[in-house]
Write a protein that holds these residues in place. Sequence first.
Motif, PDB file in Angstrom:
ATOM      1  N   ASP A 161       0.425  -1.613   0.063  1.00  5.27           N
ATOM      2  CA  ASP A 161       0.189   0.132   0.370  1.00  5.27           C
ATOM      3  C   ASP A 161       1.061   1.508   0.158  1.00  5.27           C
ATOM      4  O   ASP A 161       2.088   1.570   1.068  1.00  5.27           O
ATOM      5  CB  ASP A 161      -0.877   0.162   1.697  1.00  5.27           C
ATOM      6  CG  ASP A 161      -1.534   1.080   1.232  1.00  5.27           C
ATOM      7  OD1 ASP A 161      -2.410   1.580  -0.080  1.00  5.27           O
ATOM      8  OD2 ASP A 161      -2.221   1.644   2.163  1.00  5.27           O
ATOM      9  N   LYS A 162       0.651   2.334  -1.108  1.00  6.62           N
ATOM     10  CA  LYS A 162       1.053   4.155  -1.026  1.00  6.62           C
ATOM     11  C   LYS A 162       0.205   4.968   0.054  1.00  6.62           C
ATOM     12  O   LYS A 162      -0.858   4.563  -0.310  1.00  6.62           O
ATOM     13  CB  LYS A 162       1.494   3.645  -1.893  1.00  6.62           C
ATOM     14  CG  LYS A 162       2.733   2.582  -2.434  1.00  6.62           C
ATOM     15  CD  LYS A 162       2.392   3.078  -3.855  1.00  6.62           C
ATOM     16  CE  LYS A 162       3.923   2.216  -4.782  1.00  6.62           C
ATOM     17  NZ  LYS A 162       4.074   2.374  -6.143  1.00  6.62           N
ATOM     18  N   ARG A 163       0.410   5.691   0.920  1.00  5.35           N
ATOM     19  CA  ARG A 163      -0.065   6.918   1.216  1.00  5.35           C
ATOM     20  C   ARG A 163       0.811   7.956   0.547  1.00  5.35           C
ATOM     21  O   ARG A 163       2.173   7.737   0.663  1.00  5.35           O
ATOM     22  CB  ARG A 163      -0.616   6.411   2.436  1.00  5.35           C
ATOM     23  CG  ARG A 163      -0.826   4.904   3.137  1.00  5.35           C
ATOM     24  CD  ARG A 163      -2.400   5.001   2.348  1.00  5.35           C
ATOM     25  NE  ARG A 163      -3.424   4.382   2.804  1.00  5.35           N
ATOM     26  CZ  ARG A 163      -3.953   4.118   3.981  1.00  5.35           C
ATOM     27  NH1 ARG A 163      -4.275   5.468   4.779  1.00  5.35           N
ATOM     28  NH2 ARG A 163      -4.528   3.333   3.968  1.00  5.35           N
ATOM     29  N   LEU A 164       0.412   9.095   1.142  1.00  2.00           N
ATOM     30  CA  LEU A 164       1.138  10.057   1.001  1.00  2.00           C
ATOM     31  C   LEU A 164       1.079  10.997   2.454  1.00  2.00           C
ATOM     32  O   LEU A 164      -0.128  11.243   2.614  1.00  2.00           O
ATOM     33  CB  LEU A 164       0.076  11.378  -0.063  1.00  2.00           C
ATOM     34  CG  LEU A 164       0.834  12.803  -0.950  1.00  2.00           C
ATOM     35  CD1 LEU A 164       1.768  12.204  -1.438  1.00  2.00           C
ATOM     36  CD2 LEU A 164      -0.170  13.462  -1.458  1.00  2.00           C
ATOM     37  N   LEU A 165       2.317  11.706   1.935  1.00  2.00           N
ATOM     38  CA  LEU A 165       2.448  11.919   3.743  1.00  2.00           C
ATOM     39  C   LEU A 165       2.630  13.785   3.666  1.00  2.00           C
ATOM     40  O   LEU A 165       3.391  13.802   2.367  1.00  2.00           O
ATOM     41  CB  LEU A 165       3.611  11.488   4.157  1.00  2.00           C
ATOM     42  CG  LEU A 165       3.826  12.703   5.285  1.00  2.00           C
ATOM     43  CD1 LEU A 165       2.685  12.386   6.814  1.00  2.00           C
ATOM     44  CD2 LEU A 165       5.411  11.727   6.032  1.00  2.00           C
ATOM     45  N   GLN A 166       1.832  14.567   4.001  1.00  2.00           N
ATOM     46  CA  GLN A 166       1.970  15.771   3.323  1.00  2.00           C
ATOM     47  C   GLN A 166       1.649  16.766   4.237  1.00  2.00           C
ATOM     48  O   GLN A 166       2.157  16.289   6.255  1.00  2.00           O
ATOM     49  CB  GLN A 166       0.433  16.387   2.962  1.00  2.00           C
ATOM     50  CG  GLN A 166       0.568  15.384   1.573  1.00  2.00           C
ATOM     51  CD  GLN A 166      -0.708  15.940   1.257  1.00  2.00           C
ATOM     52  OE1 GLN A 166      -0.601  17.307   0.554  1.00  2.00           O
ATOM     53  NE2 GLN A 166      -2.108  15.639   1.365  1.00  2.00           N
ATOM     54  N   GLU A 167       2.544  17.554   4.584  1.00  2.00           N
ATOM     55  CA  GLU A 167       3.066  18.857   5.872  1.00  2.00           C
ATOM     56  C   GLU A 167       1.811  18.575   6.992  1.00  2.00           C
ATOM     57  O   GLU A 167       2.048  19.204   8.061  1.00  2.00           O
ATOM     58  CB  GLU A 167       3.900  19.945   4.979  1.00  2.00           C
ATOM     59  CG  GLU A 167       4.606  19.774   4.499  1.00  2.00           C
ATOM     60  CD  GLU A 167       5.221  21.301   4.213  1.00  2.00           C
ATOM     61  OE1 GLU A 167       6.709  22.234   3.902  1.00  2.00           O
ATOM     62  OE2 GLU A 167       4.189  22.433   3.658  1.00  2.00           O
ATOM     63  N   HIS A 168       0.930  19.230   6.653  1.00  2.00           N
ATOM     64  CA  HIS A 168       0.164  19.228   7.372  1.00  2.00           C
ATOM     65  C   HIS A 168      -0.849  17.955   7.776  1.00  2.00           C
ATOM     66  O   HIS A 168      -1.501  18.428   9.309  1.00  2.00           O
ATOM     67  CB  HIS A 168      -1.818  20.012   6.026  1.00  2.00           C
ATOM     68  CG  HIS A 168      -1.570  19.138   5.472  1.00  2.00           C
ATOM     69  ND1 HIS A 168      -1.837  19.014   4.685  1.00  2.00           N
ATOM     70  CD2 HIS A 168      -3.424  18.024   6.124  1.00  2.00           C
ATOM     71  CE1 HIS A 168      -2.767  17.345   4.304  1.00  2.00           C
ATOM     72  NE2 HIS A 168      -3.324  17.323   4.621  1.00  2.00           N
ATOM     73  N   ASP A 169      -0.499  16.545   6.989  1.00  2.00           N
ATOM     74  CA  ASP A 169      -0.455  15.983   8.106  1.00  2.00           C
ATOM     75  C   ASP A 169       0.194  15.923   9.788  1.00  2.00           C
ATOM     76  O   ASP A 169       0.201  15.051  10.486  1.00  2.00           O
ATOM     77  CB  ASP A 169      -0.137  14.064   7.594  1.00  2.00           C
ATOM     78  CG  ASP A 169      -1.356  14.083   6.057  1.00  2.00           C
ATOM     79  OD1 ASP A 169      -2.102  15.164   6.527  1.00  2.00           O
ATOM     80  OD2 ASP A 169      -0.256  13.517   5.383  1.00  2.00           O
ATOM     81  N   ILE A 170       1.702  16.457   9.445  1.00  2.00           N
ATOM     82  CA  ILE A 170       2.340  16.189  10.544  1.00  2.00           C
ATOM     83  C   ILE A 170       1.860  17.077  11.321  1.00  2.00           C
ATOM     84  O   ILE A 170       1.769  16.946  12.684  1.00  2.00           O
ATOM     85  CB  ILE A 170       3.979  16.362  10.298  1.00  2.00           C
ATOM     86  CG1 ILE A 170       4.756  15.362   9.406  1.00  2.00           C
ATOM     87  CG2 ILE A 170       4.486  16.594  11.072  1.00  2.00           C
ATOM     88  CD1 ILE A 170       5.708  15.297   8.919  1.00  2.00           C
TER      89      ILE A 170
END
Length: 855
Positions: A161-170
């Motif tokens: 599986d692949k997910r997208l980590l973005q700045e607002h997630d952190i």
Amino acid sequence: MPLKCDNSIAEALQIMTRHALSSVVVVDNEYHPVGIFTEHDALDVVAQHLSTSLALQEVMSENLFCVHESMHLYNAYILLENRGYRHLVVVDESDRFVGVLNEGDFLRQIGSEYIANSKEVRSVMSTAPIQIKSTMLISQAATMMRSKGAHCAVVLYDDGDKRLLQEHDISQYCVSSAWDPATTLGELKQSDFEPISQCMSLKKAAAMMEQNDARQLVVIDEQQRIVGLLKRNNVLKAIHGEYFNFLVDIIDKKSTDLMRIYENKKLLRDVINTIPDLIWLKDSDGKYVTCNNRFERFYHAKESDIAGKDDFDFIDSQQAAHYREQDQDVLRQQQALHYKEHLSFADGSYKGLFHIIKTPMRNDRGELIGVLSIARDITELHRQEDSLRRIDHDFNEAQALAHIGSWSLDPSKALLQWSDECYRIFNIEIGTSIDYARFLQCVHSEDREYVDRAWNAALQGAPYSVEHRIVVGDDIRWVRERAKLQFDDQGALQAAVGTVQDITKHKLYEEELEHLANYDALTGLANRSFLLSHLQKSIHMATRNHRIIALLLFDLDHFKDVNDSLGHTVGDELLQRVAQRFTERIRKGDLITRLGGDEFAIVLEHITRREDAAQVAQEMMAVLAEPYCLSNKLEVHIGSSVGIVIAPQHSSNAEELLQFADTALYKAKSEGRSTYSYYTDELTSTARERMQCENRLRRAIGNEEFELYYQPQVHIKSNRIIGVEALLRWNDPELGLISPNRFIPLAEETGLISDIGKWVLFEACKQGKQWLDQGYNLHVSVNVSAHQVHYQDLPKLLDAALKESGFNAEKLTLELTESAMMRREEEIVTMLHALRAKGIRLAIDDFGNGYSSYS
């Protein structure tokens, strides 16, 4: 909403999460922006394990960029891109915080409708995002993203599986209750993402971003491999296209160059002083800040003496106020303005026309600090432009005088560039856009195909020189066109230039000359020249088609008598009436001409028999014989004689055919007039003999081949000789004595009788004087022709003969014919009285019979 410096990181993250913001602005107590905290800054918090209770002033970015709310959106974006920022802080005129602009705002405002449909994602996408495993700690991931300047990363899970980590997630995780720097990415909630194909239309991808409020989209290839990242910045650049990138590059280059210049003030000064233009900088209050050496000459002062002062310190107040108003306009409009001014140097060394550019000057914070001005001397340029304008004006005037316009063609634009005279010739408003189709519309419909064919031939290399008609309003004009075309090595048209000349007057003059050359001025009928040309063509057509044509030559009987008795005005009117009758009666396709004098000719086309010509001759003779009622109430009767010749039977040459017709006409007249005669070979022999006789007769006068014989006049009762009658003889050296009835009629017809009659008078008077001197008292009788009576000054001629010979006028008797006395009666009676007054005797005789008796 802005925060203060003492607000905590946690408070900032909560506001950003609650309102879905990517940043918060930090302001001071006067609401002036002093810093900004973004999602990217939150990466530092996580990476460095900082406490979220810290005040914002500990972690915020102070390197923020502010723009005034009055700035144009496009200019704001240029600044955003040029500075490499993701946020612009917007302030009012008092520099108080108004709001924040990010890339998403620009994208929503500018829109993606201008992106070309053919443009694909792969043409603008950024490099592939970093990929990290789900087992990595959040703090490690934040550190990696921070160090690589990445705003997102793809997280790979063991199950594929692949997910997208973005700045607002952190940043959102930082404010959650489960926040722990030791947490792995697998435990962190991340965004699902739908990758897009690199072949997808950029326009469609941009719409997806706007619809989903996505900051970036992951890009894959045909094998489902991640190959790039489409960011908002990529889309914005594509919207502005290559031109935008070019501007960005230029701005970057200029920024770099300016930084180097500012780092080396001496170099800046050297460059400015090297420029031949006047350069100066004023602050917003109109005070001079700096200037170059060239400007020092303008005020005849050093820069140190100029700086800190304004224009009112150097020039009159009216001119200074004028310059001040210009500077204020630049500051109000916040854009460069252009002026033209006549400047005089203070030392009187120079005066000229200058082009001045005044542009607003800003500091690093974008604040207006003054006006930078550059003045370039354009005196010589202006003189050259005036000279070119005069040359252009003179050229247009010359073209107008000559009625010659010029044009050029640029094939790439398919438009004709016309001179003013071209527009005038075609009566089209100057400056109207003209292409080839519009030009053809002006050409006369009957000439359009001809002109188009000539132009297409020119495109194949043929010369282009045509004369044709154009329609100008309700008028028709003639123009002559010439052109020169240029082709490349492949034969493609590169350029074309040409001229158009109005030749309407010339054409009308040609038509007038042609009319004068081919038509009789009195009657309007075709003349001899036209007849010969038309006759030769008709003979050729008849020969080719095995047909016959007829030439009928008409001569009006006794027309000379009308002229002599009634005058030439009446004679001319009669000729016009005769021409009218000819025109009304001839068939369509036949030709009627006036050869001169009282001679007319008809060319009969499409006849099948020789007899048809005789029928037409008879009908026409009958028509001409009808009485003429002229304008002076005179009724005139006149007949006609006709000579007929058939072609090609008698000849295939027009000149010869006309000569034969004249021979036939002569025969008709000799047969009593008012009749017609066909040409025969025998007539040619007679005509040739007559011509030879005429030539011999002319020669005889000069060669003194004439002799006078004197027939005695005897008194019957006394049987005594009382006088003699002079009898003329012609002794030809080859033919011997020629009978008077052969040469006298010819002499009368040709007018040679006047010269012969003069010789007879002088010779008879001379002989009479000799006899008187010898004691013979004889009267001498001399015959006088009608031609002499009508066309010679007989009294003057007799005075000369009597004076030269010394003969007594009372011994001379003139014998006149009755017919000579019946014409121009009043003039003849006056002349006879004059002769009687001189003592000359007069006798009435039949001049023809008298000459006939010479044999």
